[in-house]
Design a protein around this motif. Structure first.
Motif, PDB file in Angstrom:
ATOM      1  N   PRO A 216       0.875  -1.272   0.064  1.00 47.65           N
ATOM      2  CA  PRO A 216       0.191  -0.156  -0.095  1.00 47.65           C
ATOM      3  C   PRO A 216       0.669   1.426  -0.035  1.00 47.65           C
ATOM      4  O   PRO A 216       0.386   2.226  -0.699  1.00 47.65           O
ATOM      5  CB  PRO A 216      -0.713  -0.211   1.354  1.00 47.65           C
ATOM      6  N   GLU A 217       2.092   1.324   0.825  1.00 46.43           N
ATOM      7  CA  GLU A 217       2.740   2.603   0.582  1.00 46.43           C
ATOM      8  C   GLU A 217       3.451   2.658  -0.744  1.00 46.43           C
ATOM      9  O   GLU A 217       3.412   3.890  -1.127  1.00 46.43           O
ATOM     10  CB  GLU A 217       3.907   2.301   1.762  1.00 46.43           C
ATOM     11  N   GLN A 218       3.769   1.700  -1.469  1.00 45.32           N
ATOM     12  CA  GLN A 218       4.436   1.820  -2.532  1.00 45.32           C
ATOM     13  C   GLN A 218       3.336   2.411  -3.651  1.00 45.32           C
ATOM     14  O   GLN A 218       3.513   3.170  -4.454  1.00 45.32           O
ATOM     15  CB  GLN A 218       4.909   0.568  -3.404  1.00 45.32           C
ATOM     16  N   ARG A 219       2.270   1.630  -3.623  1.00 47.76           N
ATOM     17  CA  ARG A 219       0.946   2.240  -4.502  1.00 47.76           C
ATOM     18  C   ARG A 219       0.773   3.828  -4.129  1.00 47.76           C
ATOM     19  O   ARG A 219       0.658   4.325  -5.218  1.00 47.76           O
ATOM     20  CB  ARG A 219      -0.136   1.538  -4.105  1.00 47.76           C
TER      21      ARG A 219
ATOM     22  N   MET B 217      -9.766  15.656 -11.133  1.00 51.03           N
ATOM     23  CA  MET B 217      -9.448  14.127 -11.145  1.00 51.03           C
ATOM     24  C   MET B 217      -8.249  14.265 -10.352  1.00 51.03           C
ATOM     25  O   MET B 217      -7.903  13.415  -9.587  1.00 51.03           O
ATOM     26  CB  MET B 217      -9.343  13.315 -12.532  1.00 51.03           C
ATOM     27  N   ILE B 218      -7.173  15.258 -10.588  1.00 48.29           N
ATOM     28  CA  ILE B 218      -5.806  15.077  -9.886  1.00 48.29           C
ATOM     29  C   ILE B 218      -6.223  15.648  -8.629  1.00 48.29           C
ATOM     30  O   ILE B 218      -5.523  14.938  -7.743  1.00 48.29           O
ATOM     31  CB  ILE B 218      -4.926  16.297 -10.724  1.00 48.29           C
ATOM     32  N   GLU B 219      -7.158  16.454  -8.201  1.00 53.48           N
ATOM     33  CA  GLU B 219      -7.281  16.796  -6.543  1.00 53.48           C
ATOM     34  C   GLU B 219      -8.114  15.430  -6.290  1.00 53.48           C
ATOM     35  O   GLU B 219      -7.595  15.399  -4.836  1.00 53.48           O
ATOM     36  CB  GLU B 219      -8.097  17.913  -6.695  1.00 53.48           C
ATOM     37  N   ARG B 220      -8.731  14.689  -6.835  1.00 46.00           N
ATOM     38  CA  ARG B 220      -9.265  13.685  -6.271  1.00 46.00           C
ATOM     39  C   ARG B 220      -8.362  12.584  -5.926  1.00 46.00           C
ATOM     40  O   ARG B 220      -8.236  11.922  -5.016  1.00 46.00           O
ATOM     41  CB  ARG B 220     -10.525  13.125  -7.046  1.00 46.00           C
ATOM     42  N   LEU B 221      -7.422  12.495  -6.759  1.00 42.34           N
ATOM     43  CA  LEU B 221      -6.156  11.563  -6.668  1.00 42.34           C
ATOM     44  C   LEU B 221      -5.478  11.933  -5.521  1.00 42.34           C
ATOM     45  O   LEU B 221      -5.053  11.086  -4.871  1.00 42.34           O
ATOM     46  CB  LEU B 221      -5.249  11.524  -7.826  1.00 42.34           C
ATOM     47  N   TYR B 222      -5.038  13.103  -5.301  1.00 37.04           N
ATOM     48  CA  TYR B 222      -4.453  13.464  -4.302  1.00 37.04           C
ATOM     49  C   TYR B 222      -5.276  13.127  -2.710  1.00 37.04           C
ATOM     50  O   TYR B 222      -4.590  12.882  -1.771  1.00 37.04           O
ATOM     51  CB  TYR B 222      -3.918  15.038  -4.165  1.00 37.04           C
TER      52      TYR B 222
ATOM     53  N   SER C 269      -5.914   7.562   2.410  1.00 37.43           N
ATOM     54  CA  SER C 269      -5.365   6.390   2.730  1.00 37.43           C
ATOM     55  C   SER C 269      -4.285   6.552   3.490  1.00 37.43           C
ATOM     56  O   SER C 269      -4.284   5.715   4.505  1.00 37.43           O
ATOM     57  CB  SER C 269      -4.892   5.843   1.202  1.00 37.43           C
ATOM     58  N   GLU C 270      -3.423   7.377   3.904  1.00 38.25           N
ATOM     59  CA  GLU C 270      -2.530   7.350   4.587  1.00 38.25           C
ATOM     60  C   GLU C 270      -2.845   7.748   6.024  1.00 38.25           C
ATOM     61  O   GLU C 270      -2.395   6.918   7.177  1.00 38.25           O
ATOM     62  CB  GLU C 270      -1.596   8.541   4.223  1.00 38.25           C
TER      63      GLU C 270
ATOM     64  N   ALA D  85       2.733   5.821  -3.202  1.00 38.74           N
ATOM     65  CA  ALA D  85       4.059   6.753  -3.662  1.00 38.74           C
ATOM     66  C   ALA D  85       3.938   6.688  -5.196  1.00 38.74           C
ATOM     67  O   ALA D  85       4.330   8.051  -6.080  1.00 38.74           O
ATOM     68  CB  ALA D  85       5.372   5.967  -3.251  1.00 38.74           C
ATOM     69  N   HIS D  86       3.694   5.794  -5.928  1.00 37.50           N
ATOM     70  CA  HIS D  86       3.417   5.733  -7.308  1.00 37.50           C
ATOM     71  C   HIS D  86       2.215   6.585  -7.827  1.00 37.50           C
ATOM     72  O   HIS D  86       2.430   7.518  -8.914  1.00 37.50           O
ATOM     73  CB  HIS D  86       3.028   4.430  -7.694  1.00 37.50           C
ATOM     74  N   LEU D  87       1.132   6.518  -7.289  1.00 38.49           N
ATOM     75  CA  LEU D  87       0.034   7.107  -7.306  1.00 38.49           C
ATOM     76  C   LEU D  87       0.195   8.916  -7.280  1.00 38.49           C
ATOM     77  O   LEU D  87      -0.050   9.650  -7.996  1.00 38.49           O
ATOM     78  CB  LEU D  87      -1.294   6.975  -6.589  1.00 38.49           C
TER      79      LEU D  87
END
Length: 224
Positions: free
Chosen positions: A7-10, A46-51, A57-58, A12-14
Motif C-alpha cells: 500500500p505504501e508503494q502504491r 481528477m488530479i485533486e481527487r487522486l491527491y 489512505s495514509e 507513492a506511485h499514485l
C-alpha cells in the motif's frame, strides 16, 4: 514476475503520477474555448481527487485495525438501541442541521413581552439568543467554484411522499463532491474508518436546504 506493490508503494506511485499530471496541466496554455475550460476543470478535479485519496489512505492506514473491531461490534449488535448515530455516517451532520433550524426558529418566533419588574427587585439578566457561526469568508477554490456553478444549474429531484429518505437521491451530490468538501467536516468520518461510499450514500439523502445550511457557499438556494 514483479512482486505486488505494498500500500505504501502504491500511494507513492499514485502521488508521483499526480505530480506529473499537475505539472503538465500547469504547463499548458490558458484555455480559450468553453470546451477547453471544461476539459481543464475535469482534469484538475481528477488530479485533486487522486491527491485526496492518497491523503485519506495514509490517514486511515494506522486506524484500520480499530475500524475493523468497531465494524464487527456493529454487525454483532444490529438491533441494539442507542447506537443509531454510530451506524449513520452523516448522523452528526443531520443533528447539526436540526440544531441550526431550531436556532433559526428561536430567532424568528415572537417572544412575549416581559412584565416590568418592581423597582426594588433588580431585573433578571436577559438571555442571549444563540448565534450560529458565520461560514468562513474566503475565495472559493477552482474545484469549489465548479461545484457551485453546477449546483446553480441543477434542479433537485423532488422526493415522493411515499418514498423513504434513506432511499431517495436528490441528485445534488456527485462522486467527486466528497473530495471537494472533504477538508470541511468529512475528515472526522474518514478518521473513524468510514468509507467514501458510505459517506456519499448518506450525503445524497440531503435536500438543497440541508446542504445550504452546512455549506452555503457551495450549495446556494437561489438557482435563478
Amino acid at each position: 514476475m514483479a512482486a505486488p506493490l505494498t500500500p505504501e508503494q502504491r500511494r507513492a506511485h499514485l502521488r508521483a503520477y499526480a505530480d506529473r499530471m499537475l505539472r503538465a496541466l500547469t504547463a499548458m496554455d490558458a484555455p480559450e474555448t468553453p470546451d477547453e475550460v471544461a476539459k481543464g476543470v475535469r482534469t484538475a478535479l481528477m488530479i485533486e481527487r487522486l491527491y485526496a485519496r492518497c491523503d485519506a489512505s495514509e490517514t486511515q492506514a494506522h486506524r484500520l485495525p480499530i475500524a475493523s473491531v468497531d465494524n464487527q461490534k456493529l454487525k454483532n449488535t444490529p438491533d441494539e438501541p442507542g447506537h443509531w448515530l454510530d451506524r449513520d455516517p452523516v448522523g452528526e451532520l443531520k443533528a447539526q442541521i436540526e440544531r441550526m433550524r431550531a436556532a433559526a426558529r428561536a430567532r424568528t418566533e415572537p417572544h412575549p413581552e416581559a412584565k416590568p419588574q418592581p423597582a426594588s427587585v433588580p431585573p433578571a439578566e436577559a438571555k442571549r439568543e444563540p448565534r450560529m457561526p458565520k461560514p468562513p469568508s474566503r475565495p472559493l477554490t477552482p474545484q469549489e467554484a465548479a461545484l457551485r456553478e453546477r449546483v446553480l444549474n441543477t434542479v433537485a429531484i423532488p422526493r415522493p411522499q411515499d418514498a423513504l429518505l434513506a432511499y431517495h437521491d436528490f441528485g445534488l451530490i456527485h462522486d467527486e463532491d466528497v473530495e471537494i468538501i472533504h477538508g470541511d467536516r468529512l475528515s472526522a468520518f474518514y478518521a473513524r474508518g468510514e468509507t467514501r461510499e458510505t459517506i456519499l450514500k448518506g450525503l445524497k439523502q440531503f435536500s438543497r436546504a440541508d446542504l445550504n445550511l452546512l455549506w452555503p457557499d457551495l450549495f446556494p438556494l437561489d438557482t435563478g
